[in-house]
Design a protein around this motif. Structure first.
Motif: not given
Lengths: 386, 426
Positions: A295-297, B285-286, B291-293, B303-304
């Motif tokens: 996933a790339d957010i 909120y991202i 970055y989330v994985s 999320i910062f």
């Protein structure tokens, strides 16, 4: 505040033609917003935080989507003894019937019954197009200090925000804050840097509203409650209350798109949701959202229940959306239950609830003209590859 | 109308092997899986299996548990003639007593069972993670005309000494049972899920009550006694995902199963939803720098920083340049900028200051309790403040409600334990 001090009448029967397919089967009030809310949640929360126990909602058509959302009103504490949610549907039909028969007299029967039974001293009356997190306790505090019968809420906005919006009503106020003039639709000539935008929200003494209704009846004016208040507004002493928080006004598809995308601005988002009293909505048992390894957010918001395997940039993803491998979503609003197939590309689009986008489909709109895909539609690969 | 079956959930356990995670709350109330509490699985199983009358037996630190369950609304257990009832220990005219064992806890609530007057009673543990349709087990129970049916699962033989071990025929007829045998001869373990015929349950509990030296425990006393008495006991084999998250490692691993997506354990299954009270919070909120994985994230998070292989509960803030890996961050906690977390469990409403590092260096034996804290996982409690620039090793435990001045040094080596005296009430 005393229990039953405040009641509310929400007019959700307003004109929604500029929202096209989005409001084909729902009023503006039940348009989904910011991943998990409906627009009416803001006003319901506003009154809930002021301890209101009863609210009347006047609906243009059947109101199915609103009933489904509000139910008993429990989420907003509007299900207590002596209070409750009172819904009045088919107002468009009713108005047409009265017009056709030139019927007079009892058009406001429901309003009057609601007001007299509410036991409230004050009534909050609002339309459904404005999104704002408003502290009504503070509004009423202000009301109590003045001899005025009505407090009307406005926001001071830069001229540029209203100059091309002929439908907006603007106010002029005097030094003591009393509203002296209302600039109606289409007559916007502003010579100051800012304008006082009317939010179509008033707090009235209940007996004042009853008085207004009686006058409308005498004048054979069969209109929405917000409209008759506007009609007689300047006959009363009207104090003004400045709202300083985030505001969005949903008149058109573009407004709707911008207001949602505006929530990606951290300052706006915090102003509306995190720095004020919480906005309450009907909750569902949403699973925490899952992001896969690939996933790339970037700068996006997600409600619960999503499974994300693809790329999402500057978009709002509502509940239970599946985004498959290699799908790319940019500058878009994807509503509840939609499924985006592998490798699909979506830019500048609004996908209503339960839209299925088949793998490899490209849906590309522009910032000024976002593409809207209606509820429950499946977008087939062979049809949409333009 | 008489009820066919009611459920009793044993939720009074202390869960000591979860260390500080259960210092202030009962094990069934421990947060799990990004928004749930452990008991949600059992409660949801009940309602999904069509069991609408549930008694929850509480004893140890019940406040959060009681708050969580409330009138049972999230599970649709707020109905007119059924629903959820919290059954806490109580005093009587002569004297009061605590629940002294699992069987005793049920015995002391026989009046509740009598009032409901069901044909069958299902006794459940409130501290297991699994999705199970009890109605299928009930069908099995009825088909065999069993007095007691025990739900059983195949486990690795080397772990069998921790469980109640069942000896049964291929059809499931039980002929032997050993509670935590040192040398187990079967790998069929009891899941602590029992369906009793109501009159059998009542009779054996009353009899057990007067047996001198009994620990009033289902596994230790009741099951062996029923076998001895020649009752008809059956094992119902369950083959899905089931975890007793009784240790910090098991708890951690089961959480991580949600992001490695163990196929048989999918919380996204619409036919078997897990219910829990929902927080009133906006979407998460991202930010641009976020970055989330391979993670799960709940509502209201901001999320910062970077989040990898982690479980993030509602209302958590991860500031810019913070890096979270292989960790569990519980509700409303904040990780400030520049921090790097590795293999760490962070409790609720805890703040980790700027540039805090965890999981540094090699494993070392825990100085406080090497039985409870015996992996490289570092555990930081709830309502704790870790000051800026603190370096924390592996297998460290930092208690609940620790304030910045309680932290002796900016270097906390692996295996260190920072615990508060007292019972945590103040």
């Amino acid at each position: 505040m005393r229990k039953h001090e405040l009641c509310a009448i929400l007019n959700v029967a307003e004109d929604d033609t500029e929202l096209g397919v989005l409001t084909k089967k729902r009023p503006i009030a039940s348009l989904p917003f910011a991943c998990r809310y409906r627009i009416i949640d803001f006003n319901l929360s506003n009154i809930a935080h002021a301890d209101a126990k009863s609210a009347a909602i006047f609906i243009a058509d059947s109101g199915r989507s609103l009933y489904d959302h509000i139910r008993s009103g429990k989420c907003w504490d509007l299900d207590s003894y002596g209070g409750g949610i009172f819904t009045f549907s088919q107002n468009r039909h009713k108005k047409a019937l009265y017009e056709a028969a030139s019927r007079k007299g009892d058009f406001y029967e429901d309003h009057l019954a609601f007001l007299t039974r509410s036991k409230a001293n004050y009534v909050f009356v609002a339309g459904s197009k404005i999104i704002a997190n408003l502290d009504l306790v503070d509004v009423i505090k202000k009301h109590e200090t003045t001899p005025c019968e009505i407090v009307r809420i406005y926001k001071e906005v830069p001229k540029a925000e209203v100059i091309n919006r002929p439908k907006e009503r603007l106010f002029t106020i005097n030094d003591s804050g009393k509203i002296t003039n209302v600039v109606e639709e289409g007559r916007v000539t502003i010579d100051t840097e800012t304008a006082l935008l009317d939010m179509n929200m008033s707090v009235l003494k209940v007996h004042t509203l009853i008085d207004i209704i009686k006058r409308a009846e005498a004048d054979n004016l069969n209109e929405d409650i917000t409209d008759i208040i506007n009609h007689y507004l300047l006959d009363y002493c009207v104090n003004s209350y400045e709202y300083k928080g985030y505001l969005a006004n949903i008149e058109s598809v573009k407004d709707y798109y911008n207001a949602n995308i505006g929530m990606l601005n951290e300052e706006n988002f915090n102003e509306l949701f995190h720095n004020q009293l919480p906005v309450i909505t009907k909750t569902q048992s949403g699973v925490p959202t899952y992001f896969s390894e690939n996933a790339d957010i970037n700068l996006s918001q997600f409600a619960t229940g999503c499974e994300v395997y693809g790329t999402v940039e500057e978009s709002l993803i509502f509940r239970k959306v599946n985004i498959h491998e290699g799908a790319k979503i940019k500058n878009s609003i994807i509503m509840q239950g939609s499924r985006i197939g592998a490798g699909a590309i979506i830019e500048y689009a609004i996908l209503d609830k339960n839209v299925v986008v088949e793998p490899g489909v490209r849906i590309i709109g522009t910032r000024d003209n976002p593409i809207v895909i209606g509820k429950d539609i499946t977008v087939h690969a062979y049809f949409w590859n333009i | 109308m008489t009820k066919e079956i009611i459920a009793l959930i044993l939720a009074g356990g202390t869960g000591t092997r979860l260390g500080i995670l259960t210092k202030l709350l009962a094990k069934p109330a421990v947060l799990y899986g990004g928004k749930y509490r452990i008991i949600d699985f059992t409660l949801s199983n009940c309602i999904n299996s069509g069991i609408d009358t549930v008694g929850v037996l509480t004893q140890y630190r019940p406040l959060q548990l009681n708050n969580h369950i409330g009138i049972g609304k999230p599970w649709d257990l707020d109905r007119m003639n059924c629903g959820v009832t919290i059954l806490s220990p109580f005093t009587r005219q002569q004297k009061g007593e605590w629940y002294s064992g699992t069987a005793d806890a049920v015995y002391q609530n026989l009046h509740y069972i009598d009032e409901q007057n069901p044909k069958y009673v299902i006794v459940l543990s409130g501290d297991h993670i699994y999705k199970m349709n009890y109605s299928m087990m009930l069908d099995f129970h009825k088909k065999n005309n069993a007095d007691l049916t025990i739900s059983a699962i195949q486990i690795p033989l080397e772990e069998a000494h921790r469980y109640g071990i069942i000896h049964a025929t291929d059809e499931g007829k039980i002929y032997g049972f050993e509670e935590k045998p040192p040398e187990p001869k079967s790998n069929l373990a009891s899941m602590g899920v029992y369906i009793f015929k109501m009159d059998v349950l009542k009779k054996c509990l009353i009899e057990d009550r007067s047996i001198e030296g009994s620990s009033h425990d289902f596994g230790k006393n009741i099951i062996p006694k029923l076998l001895n008495d020649g009752k008809n006991l059956w094992a119902y084999t369950f083959s899905g995902y089931w975890r007793d998250v009784g240790t910090i490692q098991a708890y951690y691993e089961s959480n991580m199963d949600l992001i490695t997506r163990v196929p048989q354990f999918n919380l996204f299954d619409h036919n078997w939803k897990i219910y829990t009270p929902n927080p009133v919070k906006p979407a998460h909120y991202i930010g641009e720098s976020g970055y989330v994985s391979k993670s799960i994230i709940s509502e209201g998070c901001m999320i910062f920083g970077q989040v990898k292989n982690s479980i993030i509960f509602p209302g958590v803030t991860i500031e810019e340049n913070a890096f979270i890996e292989d960790s569990i961050i519980m509700s409303k906690s904040t990780v400030k900028s520049g921090s790097r977390l590795n293999c760490t469990i962070v409790g609720e409403k805890t703040t980790l200051g700027r540039n805090v590092r965890t999981g540094i260096g090699d494993y070392a034996e825990n100085i406080f309790n090497s039985e409870i804290y015996k992996t490289k996982i570092t555990v930081i409690g709830s309502d704790t403040i870790v000051p800026d620039n603190t370096n924390i090793g592996c297998n460290v435990v930092i208690d609940n409600k620790i304030s910045a001045q309680d932290i002796p040094s900016s270097n906390i080596p692996s295996g260190y334990a920072l615990l508060k005296g007292g019972d945590g009430n103040v």
